[in-house]
Structure formats: structure tokens, C-alpha cells
Design a protein around this motif. Structure first.
Motif, PDB file in Angstrom:
ATOM      1  N   GLY A  24       0.815  -1.203   0.000  1.00  0.00           N
ATOM      2  CA  GLY A  24       0.000   0.000   0.000  1.00  0.00           C
ATOM      3  C   GLY A  24       0.851   1.256   0.000  1.00  0.00           C
ATOM      4  N   ASP A  25       0.202   2.405   0.034  1.00  0.00           N
ATOM      5  CA  ASP A  25       0.896   3.696   0.055  1.00  0.00           C
ATOM      6  C   ASP A  25       1.785   3.846   1.285  1.00  0.00           C
ATOM      7  OD1 ASP A  25      -0.319   4.356  -2.313  1.00  0.00           O
ATOM      8  OD2 ASP A  25      -1.955   5.461  -1.344  1.00  0.00           O
ATOM      9  N   ASP A  26       1.357   3.239   2.391  1.00  0.00           N
ATOM     10  CA  ASP A  26       2.133   3.343   3.631  1.00  0.00           C
ATOM     11  C   ASP A  26       3.187   2.246   3.762  1.00  0.00           C
ATOM     12  OD1 ASP A  26       0.396   1.263   3.957  1.00  0.00           O
ATOM     13  OD2 ASP A  26      -0.444   1.959   5.850  1.00  0.00           O
ATOM     14  N   GLY A  27       3.317   1.369   2.764  1.00  0.00           N
ATOM     15  CA  GLY A  27       4.344   0.339   2.772  1.00  0.00           C
ATOM     16  C   GLY A  27       3.922  -1.000   3.345  1.00  0.00           C
ATOM     17  N   ARG A  28       2.700  -1.082   3.885  1.00  0.00           N
ATOM     18  CA  ARG A  28       2.229  -2.356   4.435  1.00  0.00           C
ATOM     19  C   ARG A  28       1.840  -3.314   3.316  1.00  0.00           C
ATOM     20  NH1 ARG A  28      -1.975  -1.304   9.163  1.00  0.00           N
ATOM     21  NH2 ARG A  28      -3.032  -0.190   7.523  1.00  0.00           N
ATOM     22  N   ARG A  29       2.023  -4.607   3.570  1.00  0.00           N
ATOM     23  CA  ARG A  29       1.669  -5.623   2.580  1.00  0.00           C
ATOM     24  C   ARG A  29       0.157  -5.736   2.451  1.00  0.00           C
ATOM     25  NH1 ARG A  29       5.368 -10.448   4.693  1.00  0.00           N
ATOM     26  NH2 ARG A  29       4.386  -9.712   6.602  1.00  0.00           N
ATOM     27  N   ILE A  30      -0.314  -5.969   1.223  1.00  0.00           N
ATOM     28  CA  ILE A  30      -1.739  -6.078   0.921  1.00  0.00           C
ATOM     29  C   ILE A  30      -1.955  -7.326   0.071  1.00  0.00           C
ATOM     30  CG2 ILE A  30      -3.677  -5.020  -0.294  1.00  0.00           C
ATOM     31  CD1 ILE A  30      -2.397  -2.326   0.190  1.00  0.00           C
ATOM     32  N   GLU A  39      -5.069  -6.302   4.733  1.00  0.00           N
ATOM     33  CA  GLU A  39      -3.865  -5.518   5.013  1.00  0.00           C
ATOM     34  C   GLU A  39      -3.108  -6.139   6.171  1.00  0.00           C
ATOM     35  OE1 GLU A  39      -4.807  -1.503   5.939  1.00  0.00           O
ATOM     36  OE2 GLU A  39      -5.154  -0.960   3.860  1.00  0.00           O
ATOM     37  N   GLU A  40      -1.802  -5.985   6.138  1.00  0.00           N
ATOM     38  CA  GLU A  40      -0.965  -6.418   7.247  1.00  0.00           C
ATOM     39  C   GLU A  40      -1.277  -5.539   8.454  1.00  0.00           C
ATOM     40  OE1 GLU A  40       3.744  -7.235   7.875  1.00  0.00           O
ATOM     41  OE2 GLU A  40       3.156  -5.558   6.621  1.00  0.00           O
ATOM     42  N   GLY A  41      -1.386  -6.141   9.619  1.00  0.00           N
ATOM     43  CA  GLY A  41      -1.688  -5.363  10.812  1.00  0.00           C
ATOM     44  C   GLY A  41      -1.349  -6.129  12.076  1.00  0.00           C
ATOM     45  N   SER A  42      -1.739  -5.559  13.196  1.00  0.00           N
ATOM     46  CA  SER A  42      -1.451  -6.120  14.510  1.00  0.00           C
ATOM     47  C   SER A  42      -2.462  -7.215  14.855  1.00  0.00           C
ATOM     48  CB  SER A  42      -1.520  -5.015  15.560  1.00  0.00           C
ATOM     49  OG  SER A  42      -1.589  -5.550  16.856  1.00  0.00           O
TER      50      SER A  42
END
Length: 74
Positions: A24-30, A39-42
Motif C-alpha cells: 500500500g501507500d504506507d508500505g504495508r503488505r496487501i 492488510e498487514e496489521g497487529s
């Protein structure tokens, strides 16, 4: 799964890409596939949200009355 290039994958019986891995725009894997978007998250944050949603559903559930267990407003 068969790689189709540029982060895409497909089932070996299908002709086109149906799953795509990107960032994504913020660099997280999608992961995008069909009508799903992940989305990658906690894990801890996701688990807390799931438990809170379950608690809210229990609070909103109508009460059961009598031996039949049906709703009280018959």
C-alpha cells in the motif's frame, strides 16, 4: 497457485490472475483476491476488535423466555 508475474497468482485451472500481493501507500503488505482485501496489521488489535464485536452482539441479542426459548414478545 501459479505465479503470473508482478505479484499476481492464479489457480492452476484458471486462465487469469485472481490474487495479487502488493504494498500500500504506507508500505504495508496487501493481499487482494476476488471481493476480499486484506492488510498487514497487529494481531492483538484485530483480536481485541473481534472480541468487542462478539460482546456487542451478545448485548444486542433479544432475551429468550419460557421453555421453548422463543422471544418474549409473542
Amino acid at each position: 497457485m501459479v505465479a503470473t508475474g508482478d505479484g499476481g497468482f492464479r489457480h492452476w485451472r484458471e486462465g487469469g490472475t485472481n490474487i495479487r500481493l502488493t504494498r500500500g501507500d504506507d508500505g504495508r503488505r496487501i493481499l487482494v483476491g476476488g471481493l476480499a482485501y486484506f492488510e498487514e496489521g497487529s494481531y492483538a488489535w484485530a483480536r481485541a476488535r473481534l472480541l468487542l464485536l462478539g460482546a456487542a452482539m451478545l448485548l444486542l441479542k433479544p432475551p429468550r423466555c419460557g421453555r421453548s426459548g422463543g422471544p418474549c414478545w409473542r
